[in-house]
Enzyme design. Sequence first.
Site, PDB file in Angstrom:
ATOM      1  CE  LYS A 261      -1.937  -1.223   3.933  1.00 21.76           C
ATOM      2  NZ  LYS A 261      -1.436  -2.584   4.248  1.00 21.76           N
TER       3      LYS A 261
ATOM      4  NE  ARG B 279      -3.987  -1.498   9.229  1.00 19.10           N
ATOM      5  CZ  ARG B 279      -2.956  -0.957   8.569  1.00 19.10           C
ATOM      6  NH1 ARG B 279      -3.000   0.281   8.166  1.00 19.10           N
ATOM      7  NH2 ARG B 279      -1.891  -1.662   8.321  1.00 19.10           N
TER       8      ARG B 279
ATOM      9  NE  ARG C 269       8.264  -2.595   6.221  1.00 23.82           N
ATOM     10  CZ  ARG C 269       6.976  -2.242   6.153  1.00 23.82           C
ATOM     11  NH1 ARG C 269       6.557  -1.500   5.150  1.00 23.82           N
ATOM     12  NH2 ARG C 269       6.127  -2.635   7.058  1.00 23.82           N
TER      13      ARG C 269
ATOM     14  NE  ARG D  24       6.894  -0.287  10.057  1.00 20.12           N
ATOM     15  CZ  ARG D  24       5.838  -0.294   9.245  1.00 20.12           C
ATOM     16  NH1 ARG D  24       5.886   0.353   8.093  1.00 20.12           N
ATOM     17  NH2 ARG D  24       4.739  -0.940   9.573  1.00 20.12           N
TER      18      ARG D  24
ATOM     19  NE  ARG E 124       2.486  -5.064  10.969  1.00 15.47           N
ATOM     20  CZ  ARG E 124       3.539  -4.779  10.218  1.00 15.47           C
ATOM     21  NH1 ARG E 124       4.740  -5.207  10.563  1.00 15.47           N
ATOM     22  NH2 ARG E 124       3.392  -4.044   9.139  1.00 15.47           N
TER      23      ARG E 124
HETATM   24  P1  B4P Z   1       4.640  -1.525   2.143  1.00 18.36           P
HETATM   25  O1  B4P Z   1       4.236  -0.847   0.894  1.00 18.36           O
HETATM   26  O2  B4P Z   1       5.439  -0.725   3.111  1.00 18.36           O
HETATM   27  O3  B4P Z   1       3.464  -2.188   2.961  1.00 18.36           O
HETATM   28  P2  B4P Z   1       2.134  -1.613   3.565  1.00 18.36           P
HETATM   29  O4  B4P Z   1       1.092  -2.545   3.034  1.00 18.36           O
HETATM   30  O5  B4P Z   1       1.974  -0.160   3.297  1.00 18.36           O
HETATM   31  O6  B4P Z   1       2.423  -1.699   5.111  1.00 18.36           O
HETATM   32  P3  B4P Z   1       1.939  -1.911   6.554  1.00 18.36           P
HETATM   33  O7  B4P Z   1       0.595  -2.555   6.633  1.00 18.36           O
HETATM   34  O8  B4P Z   1       3.122  -2.603   7.138  1.00 18.36           O
HETATM   35  O9  B4P Z   1       1.949  -0.576   7.327  1.00 18.36           O
HETATM   36  P4  B4P Z   1       1.104   0.567   7.968  1.00 18.36           P
HETATM   37  O10 B4P Z   1       2.106   1.627   8.088  1.00 18.36           O
HETATM   38  O11 B4P Z   1      -0.141   0.862   7.211  1.00 18.36           O
HETATM   39  O12 B4P Z   1       5.457  -2.808   1.686  1.00 18.36           O
HETATM   40  C1  B4P Z   1       6.090  -3.696   2.581  1.00 18.36           C
HETATM   41  C2  B4P Z   1       7.398  -4.214   2.003  1.00 18.36           C
HETATM   42  O13 B4P Z   1       7.180  -4.918   0.794  1.00 18.36           O
HETATM   43  C3  B4P Z   1       8.391  -3.103   1.673  1.00 18.36           C
HETATM   44  O14 B4P Z   1       9.650  -3.480   2.119  1.00 18.36           O
HETATM   45  C4  B4P Z   1       8.347  -2.992   0.160  1.00 18.36           C
HETATM   46  O15 B4P Z   1       9.581  -2.579  -0.402  1.00 18.36           O
HETATM   47  C5  B4P Z   1       8.015  -4.418  -0.244  1.00 18.36           C
HETATM   48  N1  B4P Z   1       7.244  -4.470  -1.479  1.00 18.36           N
HETATM   49  C6  B4P Z   1       6.200  -3.651  -1.840  1.00 18.36           C
HETATM   50  N2  B4P Z   1       5.733  -4.016  -3.052  1.00 18.36           N
HETATM   51  C7  B4P Z   1       6.474  -5.100  -3.460  1.00 18.36           C
HETATM   52  C8  B4P Z   1       6.459  -5.953  -4.624  1.00 18.36           C
HETATM   53  N3  B4P Z   1       5.603  -5.761  -5.630  1.00 18.36           N
HETATM   54  N4  B4P Z   1       7.341  -6.977  -4.686  1.00 18.36           N
HETATM   55  C9  B4P Z   1       8.226  -7.184  -3.685  1.00 18.36           C
HETATM   56  N5  B4P Z   1       8.311  -6.421  -2.547  1.00 18.36           N
HETATM   57  C10 B4P Z   1       7.436  -5.387  -2.450  1.00 18.36           C
HETATM   58  O16 B4P Z   1       0.638   0.052   9.429  1.00 18.36           O
HETATM   59  C11 B4P Z   1       1.504  -0.146  10.541  1.00 18.36           C
HETATM   60  C12 B4P Z   1       0.709  -0.266  11.861  1.00 18.36           C
HETATM   61  O17 B4P Z   1       0.058   1.003  12.192  1.00 18.36           O
HETATM   62  C13 B4P Z   1      -0.451  -1.269  11.901  1.00 18.36           C
HETATM   63  O18 B4P Z   1      -0.009  -2.589  12.205  1.00 18.36           O
HETATM   64  C14 B4P Z   1      -1.351  -0.675  13.034  1.00 18.36           C
HETATM   65  O19 B4P Z   1      -0.889  -1.001  14.322  1.00 18.36           O
HETATM   66  C15 B4P Z   1      -1.196   0.823  12.865  1.00 18.36           C
HETATM   67  N6  B4P Z   1      -2.269   1.413  12.029  1.00 18.36           N
HETATM   68  C16 B4P Z   1      -2.089   1.988  10.800  1.00 18.36           C
HETATM   69  N7  B4P Z   1      -3.270   2.398  10.305  1.00 18.36           N
HETATM   70  C17 B4P Z   1      -4.235   2.079  11.225  1.00 18.36           C
HETATM   71  C18 B4P Z   1      -5.651   2.234  11.276  1.00 18.36           C
HETATM   72  N8  B4P Z   1      -6.319   2.803  10.250  1.00 18.36           N
HETATM   73  N9  B4P Z   1      -6.326   1.794  12.357  1.00 18.36           N
HETATM   74  C19 B4P Z   1      -5.664   1.233  13.383  1.00 18.36           C
HETATM   75  N10 B4P Z   1      -4.317   1.042  13.409  1.00 18.36           N
HETATM   76  C20 B4P Z   1      -3.598   1.458  12.327  1.00 18.36           C
END
Ligand code: B4P
Length: 193
Positions: free
Chosen positions: A14, A89, A128, A134, A145
Site C-alpha cells: 500500500k 482498517r 524490510r 521498525r 498483524r
Molecule cells: P509496504 O508498501 O510498506 O506495505 P504496507 O502494506 O503499506 O504496510 P503496513 O501494513 O506494514 O503498514 P502501515 O504503516 O499501514 O510494503 C512492505 C514491504 O514490501 C516493503 O519493504 C516494500 O519494499 C516491499 N514491497 C512492496 N511491493 C512489493 C512488490 N511488488 N514486490 C516485492 N516487494 C514489495 O501500518 C503499521 C501499523 O500502524 C499497523 O499494524 C497498526 O498497528 C497501525 N495502524 C495503521 N493504520 C491504522 C488504522 N487505520 N487503524 C488502526 N491502526 C492502524
Amino acid sequence: MFNIILFGPPGSGKGTQSELLINNFGLTHISTGDLLRSEIEEGTKLGVEAKKYMDDGQLVPDEVVIGMIETLVRKNKTSKGFIFDGFPRTTTQATALDTFLSANNMPIDVLVSLDVPEAELKSRLIERGKVSGRSDDNEEVILQRIQEYLNKTKAVEEHYAAQGKLEKIDGVGTIESIASSIAKVIERLTPVK
Ligand code: B4P
C-alpha cells in the site's frame, strides 16, 4: 475530485504504491501508519499510546485514527483527491469515513485491494525489518498483524464491495507492473490527470 482507498494486508505494498500514485495523479496521500509513526517519533501523548498497540501488532483504537483523518481531510479540502493508505482498517472506520466524506460531498470512488499470499507478505516484512528499524517488522509481530488483518480489516473489502466499489489487483509482480494495473483502474473510472 477522486478518492481512492489502497487496501490490503500488512506488506501488500500500500505504502509503496501510494508513493507512485502521488507522483502520477497529484492526489493527496494520507497514511495512518506514517501519521502514527510520526506521532511516536515526536513523542506526543497520542504517539506513546499508539506505540503500545503497534508494537504488539494490534490496531490502534478507532477513535484515534478517525480523528486524525478528519483533521487532515479538512486541511486539504482543495485537493484533487485523496489516497487513503492503511485506512479504513475496520468497518467502524469505514462507516465513519463514508459519513464524513458524504457530508462534505466527496465520496470514495474506489477501493483497490492488493492481493498477496501470506507467505509473500511474511517474507517481504521480514526483509524490510532488516533495514527499516521498525519495531513491528519482526516475525512474531508480523504474524499478529496478519491475524489482526484477518479478524478486523478484511471485512472492509466487503463493505465497499456492497457499494460496487471493489477492484481487486494481483499484488505480486514488479512494483511497476502493479502500479500500472492500479493506474488503469483509476483511468477507467475517471481521468484525474
Ligand atoms: P509496504 O508498501 O510498506 O506495505 P504496507 O502494506 O503499506 O504496510 P503496513 O501494513 O506494514 O503498514 P502501515 O504503516 O499501514 O510494503 C512492505 C514491504 O514490501 C516493503 O519493504 C516494500 O519494499 C516491499 N514491497 C512492496 N511491493 C512489493 C512488490 N511488488 N514486490 C516485492 N516487494 C514489495 O501500518 C503499521 C501499523 O500502524 C499497523 O499494524 C497498526 O498497528 C497501525 N495502524 C495503521 N493504520 C491504522 C488504522 N487505520 N487503524 C488502526 N491502526 C492502524
